[in-house]
Scaffold this motif. Sequence first.
Motif, PDB file in Angstrom:
ATOM      1  N   GLY A  58      45.531  54.656  30.635  1.00  0.00           N
ATOM      2  CA  GLY A  58      45.079  54.509  32.010  1.00  0.00           C
ATOM      3  C   GLY A  58      46.066  53.712  32.828  1.00  0.00           C
ATOM      4  N   SER A  59      45.762  53.568  34.107  1.00  0.00           N
ATOM      5  CA  SER A  59      46.625  52.814  35.008  1.00  0.00           C
ATOM      6  C   SER A  59      45.788  52.181  36.100  1.00  0.00           C
ATOM      7  N   LEU A  60      46.286  51.084  36.634  1.00  0.00           N
ATOM      8  CA  LEU A  60      45.642  50.377  37.734  1.00  0.00           C
ATOM      9  C   LEU A  60      46.651  50.195  38.852  1.00  0.00           C
ATOM     10  N   TYR A  69      48.543  51.183  30.791  1.00  0.00           N
ATOM     11  CA  TYR A  69      48.201  50.657  29.480  1.00  0.00           C
ATOM     12  C   TYR A  69      47.799  51.804  28.560  1.00  0.00           C
ATOM     13  N   GLY A  70      47.919  51.560  27.276  1.00  0.00           N
ATOM     14  CA  GLY A  70      47.549  52.570  26.302  1.00  0.00           C
ATOM     15  C   GLY A  70      47.137  51.937  24.993  1.00  0.00           C
ATOM     16  N   GLU A  92      50.120  49.357  24.020  1.00  0.00           N
ATOM     17  CA  GLU A  92      51.311  49.354  24.863  1.00  0.00           C
ATOM     18  C   GLU A  92      50.908  49.103  26.308  1.00  0.00           C
ATOM     19  N   ILE A  93      51.824  48.495  27.049  1.00  0.00           N
ATOM     20  CA  ILE A  93      51.545  48.150  28.445  1.00  0.00           C
ATOM     21  C   ILE A  93      52.821  48.306  29.257  1.00  0.00           C
ATOM     22  N   GLY A  94      52.666  48.742  30.491  1.00  0.00           N
ATOM     23  CA  GLY A  94      53.814  48.908  31.373  1.00  0.00           C
ATOM     24  C   GLY A  94      53.502  48.374  32.766  1.00  0.00           C
TER      25      GLY A  94
END
Length: 388
Positions: A58-60, A69-70, A92-94
Amino acid sequence: MRSLHGLLCAALIVAFCNPAIADSTVDYSIGGGRTSNVFKDPTLLSSPFGEAKLAFRGSLSLEDAQLAYGLTASVRRIARYHFADERRAGVEIGYMRELGEGVKLTLKAGIEHRRDGDLFLALPGLLIGYSKADIAGAASAGITAEHGGGKSHFTAALSSLDRGKVDFTLAGLPRTQLEADNRLFDLTAGHIRPLLGGEIGATLQYRTNRIPAGQQDRLGRYPAHALRGSLAYGRTFAEAVTLMAEAGVLRIGSPELGRTVEQSRPFLKAELAVQLPRDTIFKAKLARDIQLADIDDPLGEDVRTVGLSLETALTEKLKLGLAFEHAYSDWLYYDYRTHTTATTATLTYTLAKGAAVALEYSHLVRRETDKAADFKVDGLAMRLSGSF
């Protein structure tokens, strides 16, 4: 391991119960099959297997930034050799932020717990296997900037693999570490700009793989570094043909590299995609690069790869995919070579709500300098996958 599974479950609960998180997906896959060679070696031990995968991504959207994030988890059970079962769980996070007009910052990080096993010794009437747990991590920071009609980019990345001690299936054997840890550091800089209806780019990359000093001679694994400079060009022709080609020179170095080993070698990466009638896509690839991590050689491998694939729609819901890949690996520490040919055929039928059922047949042949190490693998698997 349990904490990662708990985090994945918590994220799934949030996704189902909180409608405010709209930009998120759950991918799933479950299936099973049979392989003629579980350990991909000359022992040719066969077994049925079952597998399942689950991923939540997902994403914010934040002010002038975006957070992605995943969470992933997977399991593969080998019916006859449970010490070779595979379990993985990762996070994982970006983070992406606009620093100014045409300037973007990207940060990524992830960690994964891996538990699997392999065969240690196979003799008539005696089979010794082992299982172990590894921790893999990765982090990167990159900046892209648009200027002068083009785009420049710089990325620094670090990936690590911490090997765990093995637990043998034979009672009485002590726990020990069989493979060395490694840290791969990557610095990449380049510039891309339009040219003749496509894009041209230049890249400079430096990679260094570090091995703990105490593990090098004991576990037979040594550090190495590689410097690469290359030029690339990509273009789409008539919306049906896409071509990307990159070529350059790569130089490998290591204190353990023999004096007779050629240090400067070609670098090549080429990809061709052609849209054919009746929803058919043909792809071809050609590559040559030096691999420093995830290798069989103690130092590095010069890998040349040729690949072909074809995907076509037989009916509105039924698709056929064919893939062929041949990889030639020239080891750098030992005078040793391997040839690996992999062929895959997949039938995919699309169900309601985006789900799909796939039947896959795979055939792999490995040839090595030591003929006694040659082997082949045949596999048949069926999987149900989808997203929601």
